[in-house]
Scaffold this motif. Structure first.
Motif, short mmCIF file in Angstrom:
data_model
loop_
_atom_site.label_atom_id
_atom_site.label_comp_id
_atom_site.label_asym_id
_atom_site.label_seq_id
_atom_site.Cartn_x
_atom_site.Cartn_y
_atom_site.Cartn_z
N SER A 1 -22.79 2.83 58.40
CA SER A 1 -21.48 2.07 58.57
C SER A 1 -20.80 3.05 59.71
O SER A 1 -20.90 4.06 59.81
N SER A 2 -19.76 2.24 60.40
CA SER A 2 -19.10 2.80 61.66
C SER A 2 -17.74 2.79 61.68
O SER A 2 -17.27 1.72 61.40
N LEU A 3 -17.00 3.95 61.75
CA LEU A 3 -15.73 4.32 61.50
C LEU A 3 -15.38 4.69 63.01
O LEU A 3 -16.00 5.59 63.55
N ARG A 4 -14.21 4.08 63.57
CA ARG A 4 -13.86 4.30 64.98
C ARG A 4 -12.40 4.10 65.04
O ARG A 4 -11.59 3.53 64.15
N ILE A 5 -11.72 4.91 66.12
CA ILE A 5 -10.29 4.43 66.50
C ILE A 5 -10.37 4.14 67.65
O ILE A 5 -11.37 4.09 68.71
N GLY A 6 -9.22 3.55 68.01
CA GLY A 6 -8.56 3.18 69.35
C GLY A 6 -7.90 4.00 70.18
O GLY A 6 -7.64 5.10 69.80
N GLU B 1 -5.91 7.89 69.56
CA GLU B 1 -6.27 9.31 70.53
C GLU B 1 -4.75 9.65 70.91
O GLU B 1 -4.39 10.79 71.08
N ARG B 2 -3.80 8.58 70.80
CA ARG B 2 -2.43 8.93 71.49
C ARG B 2 -1.61 9.37 70.28
O ARG B 2 -0.44 9.35 70.42
N LYS B 3 -2.26 9.42 68.95
CA LYS B 3 -1.54 9.94 67.88
C LYS B 3 -0.49 9.01 67.25
O LYS B 3 0.65 9.65 66.94
N VAL B 4 -0.45 7.55 67.61
CA VAL B 4 0.55 6.78 66.96
C VAL B 4 0.59 6.88 65.52
O VAL B 4 -0.53 6.78 64.78
N ALA B 5 1.64 6.99 65.01
CA ALA B 5 1.83 7.60 63.43
C ALA B 5 1.34 6.53 62.53
O ALA B 5 1.02 6.81 61.29
N PHE B 6 1.02 5.00 63.08
CA PHE B 6 0.36 4.09 62.35
C PHE B 6 -0.70 3.65 63.02
O PHE B 6 -0.92 2.21 62.79
N ALA B 7 -1.49 4.40 63.65
CA ALA B 7 -2.86 4.11 64.20
C ALA B 7 -3.83 3.93 62.94
O ALA B 7 -3.87 4.79 61.74
N ASN B 8 -4.72 2.91 62.90
CA ASN B 8 -5.84 2.85 61.79
C ASN B 8 -7.17 3.46 62.27
O ASN B 8 -7.35 3.81 63.23
N VAL B 9 -8.04 3.43 61.38
CA VAL B 9 -9.26 3.63 61.48
C VAL B 9 -10.06 2.08 61.20
O VAL B 9 -10.01 1.68 60.03
N ASN B 10 -11.00 1.67 62.11
CA ASN B 10 -11.53 0.52 61.92
C ASN B 10 -12.80 0.86 61.29
O ASN B 10 -13.47 1.87 61.59
N VAL B 11 -13.32 -0.02 60.25
CA VAL B 11 -14.41 0.17 59.49
C VAL B 11 -15.33 -1.10 59.80
O VAL B 11 -15.23 -2.32 59.09
N ASP B 12 -16.56 -0.93 60.55
CA ASP B 12 -17.53 -2.17 60.64
C ASP B 12 -16.70 -3.35 61.10
O ASP B 12 -17.08 -4.26 60.74
N GLY C 1 -1.40 5.82 58.95
CA GLY C 1 -1.84 6.65 60.05
C GLY C 1 -2.93 7.34 60.05
O GLY C 1 -3.12 8.54 61.00
N LEU C 2 -4.04 7.16 59.28
CA LEU C 2 -5.33 7.98 59.37
C LEU C 2 -5.87 7.78 60.94
O LEU C 2 -6.33 9.09 61.29
N GLY C 3 -5.51 6.95 61.53
CA GLY C 3 -6.34 6.98 63.03
C GLY C 3 -5.76 8.19 63.89
O GLY C 3 -6.33 8.80 64.58
N ALA C 4 -4.33 8.33 63.60
CA ALA C 4 -3.75 9.43 64.16
C ALA C 4 -4.32 10.81 63.90
O ALA C 4 -4.33 11.85 64.76
N VAL C 5 -4.77 10.88 62.71
CA VAL C 5 -5.26 12.24 62.24
C VAL C 5 -6.50 12.46 62.71
O VAL C 5 -7.03 13.53 63.21
N LEU D 1 -6.19 -1.99 70.13
CA LEU D 1 -5.52 -0.89 70.15
C LEU D 1 -5.97 0.13 68.93
O LEU D 1 -5.67 1.47 69.10
N GLY D 2 -6.13 -0.37 67.80
CA GLY D 2 -6.39 0.30 66.71
C GLY D 2 -5.21 0.82 65.99
O GLY D 2 -4.91 1.94 65.54
N LEU D 3 -4.24 -0.26 65.79
CA LEU D 3 -2.76 -0.13 65.13
C LEU D 3 -3.04 -0.98 63.91
O LEU D 3 -3.60 -1.92 63.81
N ASP D 4 -2.07 -0.23 62.87
CA ASP D 4 -2.04 -1.05 61.39
C ASP D 4 -1.38 -2.39 61.80
O ASP D 4 0.04 -2.26 62.33
#
Length: 599
Positions: free
Chosen positions: A169-174, A178-189, A198-202, A357-360
């Protein structure tokens, strides 16, 4: 049940050894902990919340490197039908509070195969990093070459860098993470996400671009007879009854037309609750015109993930690009009706952009709705935005999405913090459609949905199904005695959902996984519990989450309800501010009773 009886039940429960992988990014170190004291929480939501309470630094910013990210798997995950969800818990950069998000696809299977019930990540890598995790090792890899890339391209590269089978399984951000947008997500597969809060920002704050989990071991089956019986019962309920039909057929996009007909589909930044172009972007229209295939998470026989084929010209002489893009009700609402988008092509373009972009998608869509209305009202202008925007005009929205990530000026830096943050400064709070600082979901059904998302532990419509409570009490929401009943149902539903998500069940299957079936399924894994213990667990998790979110700043008396909720007709007609306040007062009383163990 007395506290002593509760303690005895826990003492008598057959304890599981919970394996926790702790990853320190700062020092590139790991530890594996085997703990029986966590067995009470089973896994998933309960386990993640408990571990979060242990590692949380409540006095530090959500993006401080010391803050933890928790992933927790459930004991039923991927070995029973529709038990597919891994839970992540973190401090939300969007709300500052408790953050919880769920994702499926192959992660549950990979974690099981890697023999970890939970993964805890803290610290900050010295350079962009991706992790590879299996049962034997954790490797810290240089991600400098993929930093700055979009979600899709990173996925393609990771599949080549970390070869494997379906147990990977591959988790990644866009760039948003990286720019710490407060509603960035983490893509899963590719087709699922840890979406909201905002897990992507973390991830980005920790210089963590991606994590690949490879399940490279097998798990022995110790209770084959019990397992077979429990599995077949649940499987038959899943595929041989009509309980799950809608999820396979049209998916959640089936909701678009019914909600529209009921005046419950948020449209044009909630100025309306009925969309004139609803049929053009309905689940039926997507299925008939662009549906390519349906896929399923590991361990699920349903196939609720609907993939559409989007063709668009990118050059002269018939230069076309075709993309496979997942859609569902929430995306069609947030990037369709909410923005007045009248065609599938426009919806697909917006989905494609937020995905890469990796946004919610929900947060991005609701934020865009505020931007368009604020532009129309003259609160913001073209000089500030760098573009004109309007409902049903996709190009301006694409420009805004890109600039939320690039953040070329103070306006976009605020917008990257969420709708509340930008409206606090520029105005328009009355039509900034958030509840508990979290952008609204795709329903305008009544008081229970507004209250439910506001008081839910993660401010999600999935916490307690307020939209369903609204429909159940559609004709008597004005009665004080109904308010008490509705609040009781919201709390009870959230407690039970805590149980389901602790064992790994996807909430689409909540009507299949009755207490009796959960008990039998757990018994087949060697975990003996009874219904009373499950109910107490749900309450324990509810209390734990409430304590955590209160410690992080949640205050019921500070909840804000935009006036737009009371101006736009809903499923039950006009909502009442007095009813909202009455229900909040009732909630505070019932919450006090729950925290005091008063029945």
């Amino acid at each position: 049940m007395t506290q002593q009886e509760t303690k005895n039940n826990r003492d008598n429960r057959e304890l599981r050894v919970i394996r926790v992988l702790e990853i320190d990014l700062t020092n590139s170190r790991l530890e594996i902990h085997e703990r029986t004291d966590l067995a009470h929480y089973l896994g998933g939501t309960g386990l993640a919340a408990k571990l979060f309470s242990e590692f949380l630094k409540k006095d530090l910013d959500p993006l401080a490197e010391e803050q933890p990210i928790i992933f927790a798997n459930g004991p039923l995950a991927t070995i029973f039908p529709v038990a597919t969800k891994v839970i992540s818990v973190f401090r939300s950069p969007l709300t500052g509070e408790y953050g919880e998000s769920h994702a499926g696809m192959r992660l549950g299977l990979a974690m099981r195969g890697a023999r970890y019930d939970a993964i805890v990540i803290h610290g900050k890598a010295k350079r962009p990093t991706y992790l590879t995790v299996n049962a034997e090792a954790v490797n810290f890899k240089d991600a400098s070459a993929i930093w700055g890339m979009g979600v899709g391209e990173v996925g393609t590269i990771l599949r080549k860098l970390v070869p494997g089978t379906g147990h990977r399984s591959s988790l990644r951000i866009g760039q948003a993470g990286e720019r710490k947008v407060a509603f960035a997500n983490v893509n899963v597969d590719t087709y699922r996400h840890f979406g909201r809060l905002g897990l992507g920002a973390v991830f980005g704050a920790k210089n963590l671009k991606a994590m690949v989990v490879v399940g490279n071991t097998n798990e022995p089956l110790t209770n084959a007879k019990e397992y077979k019986q429990a599995y077949e019962d649940i499987y038959n309920q899943t595929v041989k009854t009509d309980i799950m039909d809608k999820y396979h057929g049209l998916g959640t996009a089936i909701n678009v037309i019914p909600l529209n007909e009921l005046n419950a589909l948020p449209t044009k930044n909630m100025q309306e609750s009925n969309f004139e172009h609803a049929e053009a972007i309905s689940g039926e229209a997507f299925a008939e015109q662009t549906l390519l295939r349906q896929i399923a998470c590991s361990g699920c026989p349903i196939g609720c993930i609907h993939i559409g084929l989007h063709r668009q010209m990118f050059g002269e002489l018939y230069e076309y690009e075709s993309k496979s893009i997942s859609y569902d009700h929430e995306l069609i609402f947030a990037l369709g009706s909410y923005l007045g988008m009248s065609s599938q092509d426009k919806v697909y373009k917006l989905i494609d952009k937020v995905e890469d972009l990796g946004l919610d998608a929900i947060t991005a869509g609701v934020a865009l709705g505020w931007v368009i209305e604020a532009f129309e009202k003259g609160i913001i202008d073209e000089t500030l935005l760098g573009t004109e925007v309007a409902f049903d005009e996709v190009e301006g929205c694409l420009h805004v999405l890109e600039n939320i990530v690039k953040q070329p000026n103070e306006f976009y830096r605020l917008l990257a913090k969420g709708t509340d943050a930008v409206a606090e400064v520029y105005g328009g709070l009355d039509f900034a459609m958030t509840m508990g600082k979290t952008e609204m979901a795709g329903y305008h059904t009544g008081h229970a949905h507004v209250i439910g998302q506001s008081i839910g532990a993660r401010h999600s419509h999935l916490d307690n199904a307020g939209y369903s409570v609204d429909q159940k009490h559609r004709k008597d929401q004005g009665k004080p005695e109904t308010h008490k009943k509705m609040i009781r149902e919201l709390i009870d539903e959230e407690c039970w959902r805590n149980v389901l998500t602790s064992v790994g069940v996807c909430l689409f299957a909540r009507n299949i996984y009755t207490p009796e079936r959960v008990i039998k399924a757990l018994a087949a894994t060697g975990c003996k519990v009874n219904e009373q213990q499950l109910n107490e667990l749900g309450k324990d998790i509810y209390k734990l989450k409430h304590r955590l979110r209160t410690d992080l700043g949640f205050n019921i008396d500070e909840l804000r309800f935009p006036k737009r909720f009371f101006e736009t007709k809903s499923l039950i007609g006009q909502l009442s501010e007095e009813t909202i306040q009455s229900m909040l007062d009732e909630y505070k009383q019932q919450l006090s009773n729950l925290l005091s163990n008063v029945q």
